[in-house]
Design an enzyme around this catalytic site. Structure first.
Site, short mmCIF file in Angstrom:
data_model
loop_
_atom_site.label_atom_id
_atom_site.label_comp_id
_atom_site.label_asym_id
_atom_site.label_seq_id
_atom_site.Cartn_x
_atom_site.Cartn_y
_atom_site.Cartn_z
CB CYS A 66 -4.02 -24.46 6.70
SG CYS A 66 -4.41 -26.08 7.35
CG ASP B 264 4.11 17.55 0.64
OD1 ASP B 264 3.17 17.63 1.44
OD2 ASP B 264 5.30 17.37 0.98
#
Length: 511
Positions: free
Chosen positions: A36, A443
């Site tokens: 499970c 950046d």
């Protein structure tokens, strides 16, 4: 962590039905013979009756069948394979992308630079099963999807899922799901409808997951002819092994942490690859609890993370495409990069047999780009030379950007291509190779956000490991909120970000 402590830690997750661990491991119960998800709603088994497996394939090889209630085979993938850079993780990424189906275990080993025997020993040593068993589990899941979502004859399902024979298909389905293929089809399930090769799936993620935000980011970068964005659904052409496909992605109406995917495939045997690439593009297998735990503990990012829990890094279905688009986007706006990329499609892309809406072409492959005449695209001579040098390096194998690529080797190989600098190489790692720990040097948008937060580029490059890629997305959201959906909370306003005419939005190079 000792084996006993690890068992106790996992058992606590099972006892608490903690969905955050779905896909991380699987719970097998000796008394029932089933395995499970940790979040399965069934009665919690006694600790001494439980065993844990890292993969569904491991549980299947040990003789356990999938639970019919929680469907562990449909759980989100383990984020471990995206975070790690070792050969087992790289092998798992390639298996997920269908490499074993295309070229077998010998081809998988060649892509990783190992002998078959070495690779088998490494994978079995960690996971308890080899590459073939892992691929078999993937075939079983693909078969179940096709059985439950299409009206295809079972023989067609078997071969589309990758099985070599009908008998192998029947035996595997019975063994894994404790039901025959016909019995699986009898269970209630949504019908796919539509043309042959079309089906609709629900792709699950770990909560929290803001599908609308991820799709908006992708839509804001959509290239006409390749991609389409209508404000709620993002569609694009996928270049798949057996022919182009089209996927339309929208937030799932019946689940907060899921995406609805409508697929049109040339051949259904590309389903597993298409799903894997969509999951990578949408960053569905990330572990938001781990990411937010680190970034949210930093005073500079705490408020930002609290306003956008579970923020993801939208990627690309294929890293070579992202690399080409990164070069095209150097020192131009996002709109300019979209225009240049759209001009590239009819020159070197593969046209769809029939356009799907506004979608007309698959993205050009490196082999076609390397020999294409790019004189009419509108590139500078230097940019055109860089693009064709990159395409040649990709086509020749000098730059490897497949899902199993060694990320550090890929960075070095990219930097060796004339015209590609650190920013471009980092963007490829961040959005192409799904590296969770990438910083974009220089950046401008990040610098603006860092200034507003009272931080510096040098500090940020080290403080947010191993989740710097997710920090990048939070900082981009501050600098360019139009690429993201969440407006500022009225009671917790975001820092004021100063604007300058030369500061680029996400997607423009600062080189």
């Amino acid at each position: 962590m000792t084996a006993t402590a690890d068992h106790e830690h996992r058992y606590r997750a099972v006892a608490g039905r903690d969905a955050r661990f779905d896909g991380w491991f699987f719970t097998a119960v000796r008394t029932t013979g089933i395995y499970c998800r940790p979040s399965c709603p069934a009665r919690t088994p006694a600790p001494h009756n439980v065993s844990f497996f890292s993969t569904a394939a491991g549980a299947q090889a040990a003789g356990y069948r999938a639970c019919r209630r929680c469907r562990p085979d449909a759980a989100p993938g383990s984020p471990e394979w995206d975070v790690r850079a070792d050969v087992v993780a790289r092998a798992m990424r390639l298996i997920g992308d269908g490499e074993v189906e295309r070229s077998g275990v010998p081809g998988l080993a060649r892509r990783l630079g190992y002998s078959e025997r070495q690779l088998h020993r490494l994978v079995v040593g960690e996971l308890g099963v080899g590459p073939l068993a892992l691929a078999r589990a993937q075939r079983a899941q693909t078969a179940r999807v096709l059985i439950e979502t299409t009206n295809l004859p079972m023989a067609d399902v078997a071969f589309a899922a990758g099985f070599a024979s009908i008998r192998q298909f029947n035996d595997t389905v019975r063994e894994v799901f404790a039901a025959t293929p016909t019995e699986l089809r009898r269970r209630p399930s949504p019908a796919s409808g539509g043309a042959p090769g079309s089906l609709t799936l629900r792709l699950t993620a770990r909560a929290p997951y803001d599908a609308a935000e991820v799709l908006l980011f992708l839509g804001a970068h959509a290239v006409p002819g390749l991609e389409e964005w209508d404000g709620s659904t993002f569609s694009r052409v996928l270049d798949l092994p057996h022919g182009p496909g089209v996927v339309s992605l929208s937030p799932a109406p019946d689940a907060a942490a899921a995406v609805s995917a409508r697929l049109q495939l040339t051949q259904l045997r590309d389903l597993g690859v298409a799903v894997s690439r969509c999951r990578r593009m949408l960053d569905l297998d990330a572990d938001p609890a781990a990411v937010d735990g680190v970034l949210g503990a930093d005073p500079a990012l705490a408020d930002v993370v609290a306003l956008a829990p579970g923020r993801r890094v939208p990627g690309s279905p294929e890293a070579p495409e992202l690399a080409v688009r990164a070069v095209l986007g150097q020192q131009v706006s996002v709109a300019g990069a979209r225009t240049l990329t759209a001009r590239l499609l009819p020159v070197a892309g593969v046209a769809l047999p029939t356009p799907v809406g506004t979608l007309t072409h698959a993205f050009p492959r490196p082999e076609a780009l390397a020999v294409a005449d790019l004189g009419g695209i509108g590139l500078t001579g230097a940019r055109r030379a860089a693009l064709q040098a990159l395409a040649t390096a990709l086509a020749d194998g000098d730059v490897a950007l497949d899902p199993g690529a060694d990320r550090e080797e890929a960075r070095r190989a990219l930097l060796a291509v004339r015209g590609i600098g650190p920013w471009t190489a980092a963007l490829v790692a961040l959005r192409g190779l799904a590296d969770p720990d990438v910083w974009l040097p220089g950046d401008l948008a990040l610098r603006r956000s860092l200034t507003a937060l009272g931080s510096t580029d040098a500090e940020a490059a080290t403080r947010w490991r191993p989740w710097r890629s997710y920090a990048v997305m939070h900082l981009w959201a501050l600098a360019a909120p139009a690429f993201f959906t969440r407006p500022p909370h009225p009671e917790r306003p975001l820092p004021d970000i100063p604007t300058t005419p030369t500061a680029p939005p996400p997607g423009r190079s600062a080189r």
